[in-house]
Write an enzyme that holds these catalytic residues in place. Sequence first.
Site, PDB file in Angstrom:
ATOM      1  CB  SER A   3      -2.133  66.059  77.038  1.00  0.00           C
ATOM      2  OG  SER A   3      -0.972  66.162  77.637  1.00  0.00           O
ATOM      3  CD  GLU A   4      -6.476  68.469  74.535  1.00  0.00           C
ATOM      4  OE1 GLU A   4      -7.522  68.021  74.241  1.00  0.00           O
ATOM      5  OE2 GLU A   4      -5.903  69.456  75.356  1.00  0.00           O
TER       6      GLU A   4
END
Length: 157
Positions: free
Chosen positions: A22-23
């Site tokens: 996600s990051e």
Amino acid sequence: MSHAANSLLVTSEKGLDLIKVSEGLEAEAYPDPGNRVTGEPWTIGYGHTRDVRRGDTCTEAQATDWLREDLRAAERAVRHLVDVPLTQMQFDALASFVFNVGPAAFGNSTLLRLLNAGDAAGAAGQFKRWNRGADGVLPGLVTRRAAERDLFLSQEA
């Protein structure tokens, strides 16, 4: 009062992987796109901002170490705010969520209220509501929230 069994939980590799995806990994420091004057805070690794300066670089291993350190605040918030026992997968999903939205937002959320009321299914349905940035719905947040919800509902050990 937080649930005692949750005090033993830390984010598993599965949860860590969700956050990493996600990051995204950035091996070179980059400026905050919202601050065109100074670029503060500079960010590196998987969203790490503490003591980061222009020109800094990191390895994947260092980025993972920073992520584990940075994740501690989110884990503490989940352990402190959740009053019901959690599975490992629920904890991981919530740690990812809190890492992204912050402890205060989680603490005031309908997601937490439903979860603490014993309505895990209702809480799971709340993830998708947290998909907006300053410019409206963000596809990356839609994807992240779906992954968090799926993990939260997972029956894996």
